[in-house]
Motif scaffolding. Structure first.
Motif, short mmCIF file in Angstrom:
data_model
loop_
_atom_site.label_atom_id
_atom_site.label_comp_id
_atom_site.label_asym_id
_atom_site.label_seq_id
_atom_site.Cartn_x
_atom_site.Cartn_y
_atom_site.Cartn_z
N GLN A 1 39.89 43.34 37.39
CA GLN A 1 39.93 42.78 36.04
C GLN A 1 41.10 41.81 35.90
O GLN A 1 42.26 42.20 36.07
CB GLN A 1 40.07 43.91 35.02
CG GLN A 1 39.01 45.01 35.13
CD GLN A 1 39.35 46.22 34.29
OE1 GLN A 1 40.38 46.27 33.61
NE2 GLN A 1 38.48 47.22 34.33
N TYR A 2 40.78 40.57 35.59
CA TYR A 2 41.81 39.55 35.46
C TYR A 2 41.63 38.76 34.16
O TYR A 2 40.54 38.65 33.62
CB TYR A 2 41.75 38.54 36.62
CG TYR A 2 41.99 39.12 37.99
CD1 TYR A 2 43.29 39.33 38.46
CD2 TYR A 2 40.92 39.44 38.83
CE1 TYR A 2 43.52 39.84 39.73
CE2 TYR A 2 41.14 39.95 40.10
CZ TYR A 2 42.44 40.15 40.54
OH TYR A 2 42.67 40.66 41.80
N VAL A 3 42.74 38.18 33.72
CA VAL A 3 42.72 37.14 32.70
C VAL A 3 43.57 35.99 33.21
O VAL A 3 44.73 36.19 33.59
CB VAL A 3 43.25 37.64 31.34
CG1 VAL A 3 43.40 36.46 30.37
CG2 VAL A 3 42.34 38.70 30.75
N VAL B 1 37.38 41.87 25.34
CA VAL B 1 36.74 41.70 26.64
C VAL B 1 36.31 43.05 27.17
O VAL B 1 37.10 44.01 27.18
CB VAL B 1 37.71 41.04 27.65
CG1 VAL B 1 37.01 40.82 28.99
CG2 VAL B 1 38.25 39.73 27.10
N PRO C 1 38.70 35.40 31.07
CA PRO C 1 38.59 36.70 31.73
C PRO C 1 37.72 36.57 32.98
O PRO C 1 36.72 35.85 32.98
CB PRO C 1 37.90 37.57 30.67
CG PRO C 1 37.97 36.79 29.39
CD PRO C 1 38.00 35.36 29.79
N TYR D 1 48.09 34.43 35.90
CA TYR D 1 47.07 35.46 35.84
C TYR D 1 47.70 36.80 35.53
O TYR D 1 48.89 37.04 35.84
CB TYR D 1 46.27 35.53 37.14
CG TYR D 1 46.95 36.30 38.26
CD1 TYR D 1 46.78 37.69 38.40
CD2 TYR D 1 47.74 35.64 39.20
CE1 TYR D 1 47.40 38.38 39.42
CE2 TYR D 1 48.36 36.33 40.23
CZ TYR D 1 48.19 37.70 40.34
OH TYR D 1 48.81 38.40 41.35
N PHE E 1 34.94 44.61 30.65
CA PHE E 1 34.76 44.30 32.06
C PHE E 1 33.66 45.17 32.66
O PHE E 1 33.50 46.34 32.28
CB PHE E 1 36.06 44.55 32.83
CG PHE E 1 37.17 43.60 32.47
CD1 PHE E 1 37.25 42.35 33.06
CD2 PHE E 1 38.14 43.96 31.54
CE1 PHE E 1 38.28 41.47 32.74
CE2 PHE E 1 39.18 43.09 31.22
CZ PHE E 1 39.24 41.85 31.83
N LEU F 1 30.33 40.72 32.53
CA LEU F 1 31.56 40.65 31.72
C LEU F 1 31.22 40.11 30.34
O LEU F 1 30.55 39.09 30.21
CB LEU F 1 32.58 39.76 32.42
CG LEU F 1 33.99 39.71 31.82
CD1 LEU F 1 35.02 39.40 32.91
CD2 LEU F 1 34.12 38.67 30.71
N PHE G 1 48.54 41.44 24.93
CA PHE G 1 47.41 42.16 25.50
C PHE G 1 47.50 43.63 25.12
O PHE G 1 48.59 44.21 25.07
CB PHE G 1 47.39 42.00 27.02
CG PHE G 1 47.29 40.57 27.46
CD1 PHE G 1 46.06 39.98 27.69
CD2 PHE G 1 48.43 39.79 27.62
CE1 PHE G 1 45.96 38.66 28.08
CE2 PHE G 1 48.35 38.46 28.00
CZ PHE G 1 47.11 37.90 28.24
N THR H 1 32.61 38.84 26.49
CA THR H 1 33.75 38.33 25.73
C THR H 1 33.30 37.98 24.32
O THR H 1 32.25 37.37 24.14
CB THR H 1 34.36 37.08 26.39
OG1 THR H 1 34.79 37.40 27.71
CG2 THR H 1 35.55 36.57 25.59
#
Length: 765
Positions: free
Chosen positions: A164-166, A156, A105, A239, A158, A141, A209, A143
């Motif tokens: 916000q990315y994974v 996760v 993340p 991503y 944020f 962040l 997700f 996790t």
């Protein structure tokens, strides 16, 4: 004042009750520190471990990743930057990983490559347990992750006002990823490996997700493509971008399979579908408590409890399950030996050169249901490849020496672990004595032609570590001899392996009273330094390997000139300065450096060949010396911290040594029914056996100074022998040690008190 006293009189009982309840909530798993041994580097090993989030013997582990992709040192305690959370199957940094992928993340800027996506963190903001790992990065962040055997769940959080990315990283070696944004799914395959796999090897993964995907893309190591759903290349990443509302968490559920994408979906639905981190953590925690709880230690310091249960945790990680359950709930596995899918069980990631010594005997004693599956797994490998594995990760790997599958199989069988086809077991053992794998020279017996003809592997025929091989082959032949007797094989066959079991004598040098390499012409090698590491020996020198006569210490005593000289030689291991000859390697390898730092003479506990040596004092009738040195090793060479080991932990072996030694006994010679006595570390330990019976070991006077056994009673009767028998332990009961600060030099000294040695076997004479 009266009011205050009244308040205390009312509240104190509740406070005491609360404290007692709080104390009771501390369970076995709470003592485990998965960070033990992680402060390691290529040059110096404090364990070479990583914080594995897993279930016991799980197919997949998960670990935070601080090192680059491809580095065996995936997590190093000294690091302060993280690259991802990695599904790992790595048994050792020296063997490295296979079938791995990672999830990372990110908040703010999108960075795809593992070389760039470095996020700062501190150990004050991480919490590692066997069932959960959580960290808050410096950017806020958060996790948290937990694992099943074949899956995992992440949560996760944020930081606000950040993108916000994974990032999903499928590693290099040929991988592929497909994004299904409308279904909030990612599917992929990683073929990353370091050997030991057929051409069709892959690890198929999928992840789901909890929130909609608002943007996505792929990366092939060179080019980032937005809105691209598919990528296949040597190195692949993908991503996904999210817009998780403040106060909510992104949940990621993932599972994998070595069989097929369809089986990955079965594993997903069976283990993690609809689950959250709390549920998976709770289930994993329960599993760990159940297995760790087969040993209930009491009456020690907090540090001793933490070290003991951290070691037991490590012992229960390998070998890992390499099997899955099909849609009907039946065990099936992809074979790393022939590339096909078979019914039944498969285990892998184990180096038997390390683990035959204590890990597998511990399983046979406390976890026989696992030993049964592991034993069948070894036979399955033989059926599929023509050889028993010696170092598997996941298939045959070229590493170490010996033919120690014989030790594991025979020890388990003679202690009641049965297999479907014992004839195949025996056939496989015999085959291993007269063949070597055509591609992996450490599988089977390298140099078997010389060994079977001359009684040793010569040092001048370009076979390295020849003396080590000879000593281990002789012990393995004794194991086969034991099974041959049990199966009532022909007398000629039994006699052959009885003779070969004595081959260790061929390398004994009466002048130095040590083992040394011998030439093909029967003469010892002209140059000999007992301090030279490598060459004729494996990761050690003659002072370390000369004790590798597990099955016949009395024979070694006789060669050295009797018990007095034998004890003098044992003493010398600690009194010889920690000097060395590294000319074979051309550098100071980490095992050498670790010996010198530990400063116990030439005793090199950080590597396996010498770990049983201290117990040999029992065979010479001086058990009090074993009691002294065992406590020294436990006190000086183990802690529960990141620097907790004095060398490589090695698939649980260095840990299992501590577990056994803390209980007060050790399996010097797997294949016998005896455990050799030391002295317990705790005031009380209860072993809960699978058969429902309990063995209670007490040493109420135990302390750091009271480390000597003054008297011992078994089920109330005075007991003077220097060993305990397997089947008698399994009957349960009590073993009571009376401890003192002075050695009792009268106890355990009689010939009848000494453990088994092959030379004393009347049937052989």
């Amino acid at each position: 004042m009266v009011a205050r006293l009244f308040f205390l009189s009312i509240c104190l009982p509740f406070l005491l009750t609360s404290c007692q309840q709080s104390k009771k909530t501390v369970e076995f798993v709470d003592y485990v520190n998965p960070l033990m041994g992680t402060e390691s580097t290529f040059a110096f090993s404090h364990g070479n471990t990583y914080p594995a989030v897993a279930v016991p013997w799980g197919m997949n582990f998960w670990s935070p990743q601080t090192g680059e992709n491809g580095s065996g040192w995936m997590y190093t305690y000294a690091d302060s930057l993280m690259r991802g959370f990695r599904q790992t199957h790595q048994p050792s940094p020296w063997m490295n990983d296979y079938g791995t992928f990672s999830i990372m993340p990110l908040a703010g800027e999108l960075k795809m490559s593992h070389k760039e996506r470095l996020v700062p963190f501190s150990h004050q903001q991480e919490k590692a347990t066997p069932y959960n790992y959580s960290v808050t990065f410096d950017n806020g962040l958060q996790t948290s992750l937990s694992a099943t055997s074949r899956g995992a769940v992440f949560e996760v959080s944020f930081p606000e006002k950040e993108d916000q990315y994974v990032v999903v990283d499928a590693y290099h070696g040929g991988s592929s990823i497909t994004i299904e944004p409308e279904n909030r799914l990612v599917k992929g395959a990683t073929r990353y490996n370091n050997g030991g796999v057929p051409d069709n090897f892959a690890n198929y993964f999928m992840m789901e997700f909890s929130h909609p995907v608002i943007e996505y893309g792929t990366y092939n190591g060179d080019t980032l493509l937005h809105h691209q759903t598919d990528v296949a290349a040597d190195y692949t990443c993908a991503y996904l971008k999210f817009d998780v509302p403040a106060g909510e968490k992104l949940t990621i559920r993932t599972a994998s399979s070595f069989i097929s994408p369809e089986q990955a979906a079965i594993n997903f639905n069976r283990e993690v579908a609809d689950a959250d981190v709390q549920l998976i953590s709770g289930k994993a925690r329960e599993q760990w408590n159940n297995y760790l709880g087969r040993v209930e230690a009491e009456g020690g310091t907090d540090e001793q409890f933490r070290t003991f249960y951290s070691c037991l945790y490590r012992t229960l990680l390998f070998p890992r399950e390499f099997y899955e359950f099909d849609s009907q709930g039946n065990p099936v596995y992809y074979s790393p030996y022939d590339g096909n899918v078979h019914d039944g069980y498969m285990y892998t990631d184990n180096g038997f050169w390390d683990t035959f010594r204590a890990v597998h005997p511990l399983f046979t004693l406390l976890y026989p249901e696992v030993s049964e599956r592991v034993t069948q797994s070894i036979l399955n490998a033989y059926d599929e490849s023509g050889f028993m594995p010696e170092w598997a990760s996941p298939g045959h790997r070229g590493c170490m020496v010996g033919n120690n599958s014989a030790s594991i199989l025979v020890d388990a069988y003679l202690k009641g672990v049965r297999v479907e086809d014992v004839e195949t077991l025996y056939k496989g053992l015999i085959h291993g004595t007269e063949a070597v794998h055509p591609e992996v020279s450490s599988t089977g017996r390298l140099g078997y032609e010389y060994y079977n003809k001359l009684g040793y592997v010569p040092c001048d025929v370009k076979i390295h570590e020849n003396a080590a091989r000879t000593l281990e082959y002789a012990y393995d032949d004794w194991c086969i001899y034991q099974l041959a007797k049990e199966l009532k094989r022909p007398k000629k066959e039994i006699a052959l392996f009885a003779k070969r079991a004595m081959n260790y004598k061929n390398l004994f040098d009466s002048e130095s009273k040590l083992m040394r390499g011998k030439q093909k012409d029967g003469k010892f090698a002209p140059e000999f330094s007992p301090l030279k590491w490598g060459g004729d020996f494996t990761e050690g020198n003659s002072w370390h390997y000369s004790w590798s006569v597990f099955h016949d210490p009395q024979g070694l005593i006789d060669l050295m000139g009797g018990k007095e000289m034998f004890v003098t030689m044992l003493d010398s291991v600690f009194s010889v300065p920690p000097i060395f000859d590294d000319s074979y390697y051309g550098q100071v390898i980490h095992e050498i450096r670790e010996m010198t730092v530990m400063n116990m003479g030439n005793y090199a506990h950080g590597n396996q060949p010498i770990q049983h040596m201290i117990y040999l004092y029992d065979y010479a009738g001086q058990p009090w010396k074993a009691q002294y040195w065992l406590r020294e090793v436990m006190n000086r060479m183990y802690t529960a911290g990141p620097d907790g080991y004095c060398g490589d932990e090695d698939n649980g072996q260095t840990s299992a040594w501590y577990v056994f030694s803390a209980l007060g006994f050790y399996p010097v010679c797997p294949g016998t029914d005896e455990y050799i006595l030391g002295a317990p570390l705790f005031k009380k330990a209860t072993l809960h056996f699978e058969n429902g019976k309990n063995l209670v070991i007490t040493a109420s006077d135990n302390s750091d100074t009271n480390r000597y056994v003054d008297e011992m009673r078994v089920n109330g009767t005075v007991y003077t022998k220097n060993y305990l028998k397997h089947n008698e332990l399994l009957q349960g009961g009590t073993i009571d040690f009376k401890m003192t600060d002075r050695p009792n030099m009268q106890r355990g000294t009689q010939e009848s008190d000494l453990p088994y040695s092959f030379s004393k076997d009347e049937k052989v004479k």
